[in-house]
Design an enzyme around this catalytic site. Structure first.
Site, PDB file in Angstrom:
ATOM      1  N   GLY A   1       0.528  -1.522   0.203  1.00 22.64           N
ATOM      2  CA  GLY A   1       0.063   0.106   0.544  1.00 22.64           C
ATOM      3  C   GLY A   1       1.040   1.360   0.150  1.00 22.64           C
ATOM      4  CG  LEU A   2       3.975   1.454   2.057  1.00 22.57           C
ATOM      5  CD1 LEU A   2       5.001   1.265   2.476  1.00 22.57           C
ATOM      6  CD2 LEU A   2       3.428   2.577   3.171  1.00 22.57           C
TER       7      LEU A   2
ATOM      8  CG  ASP B   1      -1.552   5.097  -5.147  1.00 24.02           C
ATOM      9  OD1 ASP B   1      -2.149   5.827  -4.599  1.00 24.02           O
ATOM     10  OD2 ASP B   1      -2.071   4.414  -5.622  1.00 24.02           O
TER      11      ASP B   1
ATOM     12  CE1 TYR C   1     -11.795   2.264  -3.677  1.00 23.01           C
ATOM     13  CE2 TYR C   1     -12.555   1.383  -5.944  1.00 23.01           C
ATOM     14  CZ  TYR C   1     -11.693   2.476  -4.476  1.00 23.01           C
ATOM     15  OH  TYR C   1     -11.548   3.534  -5.479  1.00 23.01           O
TER      16      TYR C   1
HETATM   17  P1  ADP Z   1       1.670  -1.416  -4.278  1.00 24.49           P
HETATM   18  O1  ADP Z   1       1.260  -0.380  -4.904  1.00 24.49           O
HETATM   19  O2  ADP Z   1       0.537  -1.065  -3.314  1.00 24.49           O
HETATM   20  O3  ADP Z   1       2.620  -1.355  -3.773  1.00 24.49           O
HETATM   21  P2  ADP Z   1       0.527  -2.966  -7.102  1.00 24.49           P
HETATM   22  O4  ADP Z   1      -0.569  -4.158  -6.339  1.00 24.49           O
HETATM   23  O5  ADP Z   1      -0.397  -1.648  -7.075  1.00 24.49           O
HETATM   24  O6  ADP Z   1       0.780  -2.569  -4.759  1.00 24.49           O
HETATM   25  O7  ADP Z   1       1.915  -3.038  -7.163  1.00 24.49           O
HETATM   26  C1  ADP Z   1       2.825  -3.837  -6.286  1.00 24.49           C
HETATM   27  C2  ADP Z   1       3.339  -4.493  -8.767  1.00 24.49           C
HETATM   28  O8  ADP Z   1       3.910  -3.568  -8.908  1.00 24.49           O
HETATM   29  C3  ADP Z   1       3.914  -5.836  -8.077  1.00 24.49           C
HETATM   30  O9  ADP Z   1       3.307  -6.580  -8.267  1.00 24.49           O
HETATM   31  C4  ADP Z   1       4.623  -5.830  -9.636  1.00 24.49           C
HETATM   32  O10 ADP Z   1       4.184  -6.236 -10.605  1.00 24.49           O
HETATM   33  C5  ADP Z   1       5.349  -4.246  -9.804  1.00 24.49           C
HETATM   34  N1  ADP Z   1       6.324  -3.758  -8.930  1.00 24.49           N
HETATM   35  C6  ADP Z   1       6.485  -3.246  -8.122  1.00 24.49           C
HETATM   36  N2  ADP Z   1       7.882  -2.706  -8.094  1.00 24.49           N
HETATM   37  C7  ADP Z   1       8.408  -4.076  -8.890  1.00 24.49           C
HETATM   38  C8  ADP Z   1       9.904  -3.942  -9.068  1.00 24.49           C
HETATM   39  N3  ADP Z   1      10.959  -3.443  -8.125  1.00 24.49           N
HETATM   40  N4  ADP Z   1      10.509  -4.647 -10.011  1.00 24.49           N
HETATM   41  C9  ADP Z   1       9.413  -5.115 -10.705  1.00 24.49           C
HETATM   42  N5  ADP Z   1       8.016  -4.987 -10.132  1.00 24.49           N
HETATM   43  C10 ADP Z   1       7.759  -4.038  -9.590  1.00 24.49           C
HETATM   44 MG    MG Z   2      -0.261   0.640  -6.381  1.00 28.22          MG
END
Ligand code: ADP
Ligand code: MG
Length: 380
Positions: free
Chosen positions: A123-124, A171, A223
């Site tokens: 959620g960050l 975001d 939601y």
């Molecule tokens: P949040 O934005 O809350 O962290 P989300 O589900 O919206 O969670 O986004 C997470 C997704 O973003 C991961 O499943 C991946 O697909 C992508 N992601 C985030 N950071 C990375 C990273 N460092 N390398 C590859 N994909 C990433």
């Molecule tokens: Mg996200």
């Protein structure tokens, strides 16, 4: 080797050239203003020092070559034939280039090598961090002059229409527009923003962000249900959105059931609290914000009913251990809390929550002290 060196080395190895630059965009945490965005209301996030880095350079074919350093995975896609709904991490990157091209911007073939220290799925907003870093890279590489809020909107479009995740603008706006030492107050109807000074150190404050690691379940359904209830209530009240409620008691008296009244009360009072937080910060009275956080948490727990036992235990323990204010942050049903702590106490409070979780049989939480940081830009 530091992260930038690792990223540069990785790029050289894979692409056979040096990157033309390195761009960054941060994760974010919402200080206050929860479930207000889709009610045309107010939010107040700040950017974290945890951020995504993207090394990038032009190509002279028709490919987007993307590499996720943290996953050791490479994906190649044809730039002129991008199709929404591809899935996986590469969709967040390709989606940004797709959204730019859809909006008529000239974007060419490109190499993108990505790394990030924003925790995934906590959620960050690790997703906005990678999108906004790619947006910054693409704008510089292709000489696109796009205003910051428009960049955020296009990155949001990438996530909504290409990845297929229905998220608000919060975001990407935070990841793009925030400044170091400041929060970003945003009016989700007009998209007007105001910088909110958060001189935490000067005022003796530390902000603890603790991930409860609660497995999310039924989040999307809950939601959707909250959102639909808000829309129904606005329709009954004859207003465009709950942001337009001017007299809460009069509005509540016109609503048919207790559940709907509770939801409306949360949204309307949360908007008031978010505006109050802005005023306090502008006046330099950060101490007053702590009690707004507590009221926000109670409202999410009792009226919006989106907290869960891990979250409530984390908030209660933080307060019992000397935090001045604490609340769940993010959409709910798990995720993170933020706690407003006297300087030097955050680490102790994090440990105390870990102990309380162990006793209760919950998973080990993880935590850090948050530093309001700079939004997306070029690193080198
Ligand atoms: P949040 O934005 O809350 O962290 P989300 O589900 O919206 O969670 O986004 C997470 C997704 O973003 C991961 O499943 C991946 O697909 C992508 N992601 C985030 N950071 C990375 C990273 N460092 N390398 C590859 N994909 C990433
Ligand atoms: Mg996200």
């Amino acid at each position: 080797m530091d992260t930038v060196e690792k990223l540069t080395t990785c790029y050289r190895k894979l692409m056979g050239s040096v990157p033309e630059g390195i761009w960054f965009a941060p994760g974010r945490v919402n200080l206050i203003g929860e479930h207000t965005d889709y009610n045309d209301g107010f939010v107040l996030p700040f950017a974290l020092e945890q951020r995504a880095l993207v090394a990038a350079g032009h190509r002279d074919d028709d490919l987007i070559v993307m590499h996720a350093m943290d996953l050791s995975e490479t994906v190649e896609l044809p730039l002129s034939n991008l199709n929404p709904g591809g899935g996986g991490w590469a969709a967040y990157l390709a989606g940004v280039l797709w959204a730019l091209r859809e909006a008529g911007h000239q974007v060419g073939a490109v190499n993108l090598v990505l790394t990030s220290d924003v925790p995934l799925g906590a959620g960050l907003s690790s997703s906005a961090a990678i999108e906004c870093a790619v947006m910054a890279a693409a704008c510089d590489l292709f000489g696109l002059e796009i205003a910051p809020m428009e960049r955020a909107r296009l990155a949001q479009r990438a996530e909504n229409a290409y990845v297929g995740a229905p998220t608000g603008l919060l975001d990407q706006a935070a990841s793009t527009l925030c400044h170091a030492g400041h929060g970003l107050f945003m009016d989700c109807r007009t998209l007007e923003t105001a910088e909110v000074p958060l001189p935490l150190r000067e005022q003796g404050v530390e902000i603890l962000v603790l991930d409860t690691r609660t497995p999310h379940s039924h989040v999307d359904g809950e939601y959707g249900e909250r959102r639909a209830t808000c829309e129904q209530a606005a329709a009954i009240l004859g207003i465009r959105a709950l942001r337009d409620v001017t007299n809460l008691d009069a509005a509540l008296a016109r609503l048919p059931d207790e559940r709907m009244r509770k939801r409306v009360r949360h949204v309307v009072t949360e908007n008031d609290r978010t505006r109050a937080a802005l005023e306090l910060a502008v006046k330099g009275n950060l101490a007053g914000i702590a009690s707004l956080l507590n009221e926000s948490h109670a409202s999410m727990r009792d009226d919006y009913e989106i907290t869960v036992p891990t979250i409530d235990l984390a908030v209660e323990t933080a307060l019992a251990q000397g935090a001045l204010g604490a609340r769940m942050t993010g959409g709910g049903f798990g995720g993170c809390i933020i706690a407003w702590c006297p300087t030097g106490r955050a680490e102790h409070i994090g440990s105390a929550i870990r102990d309380a979780f162990e006793k209760a049989g919950f998973l080990d939480p993880s935590w850090f002290t948050a530093v309001p940081s700079e939004g997306a830009g070029r690193l080198k």
